[in-house]
Design an enzyme around this catalytic site. Structure first.
Site, PDB file in Angstrom:
ATOM      1  N   HIS A 117       0.839  -1.204   0.000  1.00 48.86           N
ATOM      2  CA  HIS A 117       0.000   0.000   0.000  1.00 48.86           C
ATOM      3  C   HIS A 117       0.875   1.255   0.000  1.00 48.86           C
ATOM      4  CE1 HIS A 117      -3.574   2.442   1.222  1.00 48.86           C
ATOM      5  NE2 HIS A 117      -2.627   3.178   1.794  1.00 48.86           N
ATOM      6  N   GLU A 118       1.826   1.296   0.934  1.00 54.58           N
ATOM      7  CA  GLU A 118       2.682   2.481   1.042  1.00 54.58           C
ATOM      8  C   GLU A 118       3.614   2.606  -0.163  1.00 54.58           C
ATOM      9  OE1 GLU A 118       2.022   4.701   3.110  1.00 54.58           O
ATOM     10  OE2 GLU A 118       0.640   3.506   4.321  1.00 54.58           O
ATOM     11  N   HIS A 129       1.976   4.763  -2.770  1.00 51.00           N
ATOM     12  CA  HIS A 129       2.184   6.200  -2.547  1.00 51.00           C
ATOM     13  C   HIS A 129       3.612   6.608  -2.919  1.00 51.00           C
ATOM     14  CE1 HIS A 129      -1.655   6.466  -0.570  1.00 51.00           C
ATOM     15  NE2 HIS A 129      -1.294   5.768   0.499  1.00 51.00           N
TER      16      HIS A 129
END
Length: 459
Positions: A25-26, A29
Site C-alpha cells: 500500500h505504502e 504512494h
C-alpha cells in the site's frame, strides 16, 4: 483458548500479512510520488518508535526506510510546507505545491496498489488450481426457505441468479451477493437423478446479514456429506476424546446402549450432550471396550453444543464424491482473479452500506484478533490458502482506505474533489475539524472491531 504455541503462530503470520499488505500500500504512494518528482523523506512500515532505520541515496534524495514498533499501518512522509518550512529552491518538490491531479494520483495509489496486489495473489491461487466442496445440499431444515422451495438431499446447485457456481464457497458468496436486498432468487439445480431444473428461494424482506446465523444455515441449507462410518480417524490434543482414551481406528458401536451406524449419528448425540457423561461401546482390533466420555460445551448460535475433539476416518473414494478440482489456464486465472477482486470489493461496499442503515449486524466487523486467528488458520492449512486470505484482506484494505473518512486516503480524495468543484483547497480549519472527526470514527470502529473479536474468543 489456544496455547502459547498457537498464539505465537497466529501472531507471526498476522505480522507477515500486515507487513506485506501495508508495504505494498505504502509503496503505491511512494512509487507515484517519486514518479512525479515529489521529494520523499521517509518510508515507514509501522507506527511509533523506529526499530530499524536505513538511509538510502536515491538520485539527489536521501530517503529513510524504517520499520517501527506498532505493526498496524505505515506511512510515506513527503516534503510538505504544512509540516515545516521548506527552502525556496526545492519548494516545487513539496507535496502541497503539486497540481491537484498529482496529489490525487499519489493518494489514490495506495488503495489502487492494494487491488493490484489482490489480483496478483488471486492469480497465484487460481493458476495453481482450486480444490473445493461441491455445492451439493443435505436434507433442508424443515419449514426453512430451502425446504419450502422444494430442495432435496443430493441436489447440486449449478447457478445462482444465472451466475454459475462450482464450489460450496462460490454458492455461499453468490447467495450473499444476490440476497442482500431480499426478494426471490432463482437457483439452477441438478437433482440426484441428474434431472436439471430451477427452484425459487424466497428471502422476502429479510435482512440476511442482520442475524447471527450463517446465510446458508439461515435459509435452511447445509452441505451434503457422505455417510462416513462411525470410525475415528484421529483425536485432537487434550480434547475430551483423547482424555477418554479414544484412538484412531476405534469403531463406535453404541452410545448409552443406543446403536450408531454412521458418523453423523455420533455427531448428533455428542452435540446434544454437552457436559454429560456418556458410555461408549467401541471395537478396537476385534475386541469390544467400554469408554466414558464427557463432551465439553461450546457456544454456537447462542446455544451450547457438545464437543469431543475427534474426526472420522474418511476414504478417498468417499471424499471424491463431495469434492471438486478446478483447473485454470494462465489467462483464465488472470480473468478470474480480476473478477474475484471486483466482486469482493463491491460486496464489501454493499455490506458496509447495509450496516450504515441497520440492515446488517455490526457483529460482521472483525478486528486484528480475528484477522490474526484466520492468518494462523489459513497458514496451517497451506500456502495457497494463506495467499487467498491475503488477497481478501488486501481488497478489504483497499476498499476501507477509499471510504470518504478524514484521516484515510478516501478522506483526502474527498477534499480534492471539493477543491476541484470550488476551485480552491479546503480551508485548514475544515481540514483540522475533519481530522478530529476521522480520528473519532476510526477509534469507534476499532473499538467495535476489538469488542467483536473478544466476544468471538469468549464464545
Amino acid at each position: 483458548m489456544m496455547g502459547s504455541g498457537g498464539l505465537l503462530h497466529n501472531l507471526l503470520f498476522f505480522i507477515i500479512a500486515i507487513g506485506v499488505l501495508v508495504a505494498f500500500h505504502e509503496f503505491g504512494h511512494y512509487w507515484v510520488a517519486r514518479l512525479l518528482k515529489v521529494k520523499v523523506l521517509r518510508f515507514s512500515i509501522g507506527f511509533g518508535k523506529p526499530l530499524y532505520v536505513r538511509k538510502v541515496q536515491k538520485g539527489e534524495d536521501l530517503i529513510e526506510f524504517a520499520v517501527a514498533a506498532i505493526p498496524l499501518g505505515g506511512y510515506v512522509k513527503m516534503l510538505d510546507e504544512r509540516e515545516g518550512p521548506v527552502d525556496e529552491s526545492i519548494r516545487h518538490r513539496a507535496f502541497n505545491t503539486q497540481p491537484l491531479a498529482s496529489r490525487f494520483a499519489i493518494v489514490a495509489a495506495g488503495p489502487v496498489f492494494n487491488f493490484i496486489l489482490a489480483i496478483f495473489l488471486y492469480f497465484i491461487f487460481f493458476v495453481n488450481g482450486e480444490d473445493g466442496i461441491k455445492p451439493m445440499i443435505a436434507e433442508p431444515v424443515a419449514q426453512s426457505a430451502a425446504a419450502i422451495a422444494g430442495f432435496e438431499a443430493g441436489d447440486e446447485i449449478v447457478a445462482v441468479a444465472g451466475q454459475p457456481v462450482r464450489t460450496w464457497n462460490e454458492f455461499r458468496m453468490a447467495l450473499i451477493e444476490h440476497g442482500l436486498d431480499g426478494g426471490d432468487i432463482v437457483l439452477d439445480v441438478r437433482s440426484s437423478d441428474l434431472y436439471q431444473t430451477q427452484r425459487l428461494i424466497s428471502i422476502g424482506d429479510r435482512h440476511i446479514l442482520n442475524e447471527k446465523s450463517d446465510v446458508v444455515e439461515l435459509l435452511g441449507f447445509d452441505v451434503w456429506r457422505p455417510d462416513f462410518p462411525a470410525v475415528i480417524g484421529g483425536v485432537s490434543e487434550a480434547a475430551p476424546a483423547e482424555r477418554a482414551g479414544l484412538k484412531a481406528g476405534d469403531r463406535i458401536l453404541s452410545i448409552d446402549q443406543q446403536p450408531v451406524s454412521d458418523w453423523q449419528q455420533v455427531v448428533d448425540v455428542i452435540q446434544s450432550s454437552a457436559n454429560k457423561t456418556l458410555q461408549l461401546t467401541i471395537s478396537r482390533q476385534g475386541d469390544n471396550h467400554e469408554v466414558s466420555l464427557q463432551p465439553e460445551s461450546r457456544e454456537r448460535d447462542d446455544q451450547l453444543i457438545g464437543f469431543m475433539g475427534a474426526y472420522p476416518e474418511v476414504s478417498q473414494q468417499l471424499l471424491d464424491q463431495s469434492r471438486v478440482r478446478i483447473e485454470y489456464g494462465v489467462f483464465e486465472a488472470m480473468q478470474r482473479a480480476t473478477v474475484e477482486t471486483w466482486t469482493f470489493s463491491v460486496l464489501t461496499l454493499k455490506v458496509l452500506g447495509k450496516m450504515l442503515v441497520g440492515q446488517a449486524a455490526l457483529e460482521n466487523i472483525s478486528g486484528p484478533i480475528t484477522i490474526a486467528q484466520y492468518a494462523g488458520i489459513t497458514a496451517s492449512i497451506g500456502f495457497l490458502i494463506y495467499i487467498k486470505f491475503l488477497a481478501m484482506i488486501s481488497v478489504s484494505l483497499g476498499v476501507l482506505n477509499l471510504l470518504p473518512v478524514p484521516m484515510l486516503d478516501g478522506g483526502h480524495l474527498m477534499y480534492y474533489l471539493v477543491e476541484l468543484i470550488k476551485g480552491s483547497p479546503v480551508s485548514p480549519r475544515v481540514e483540522q475539524l475533519g481530522q478530529q472527526i476521522g480520528i473519532t470514527l476510526l477509534f469507534l470502529l476499532m473499538s467495535l472491531a476489538i469488542f467483536n473479536d473478544i466476544q468471538r474468543l469468549l464464545n
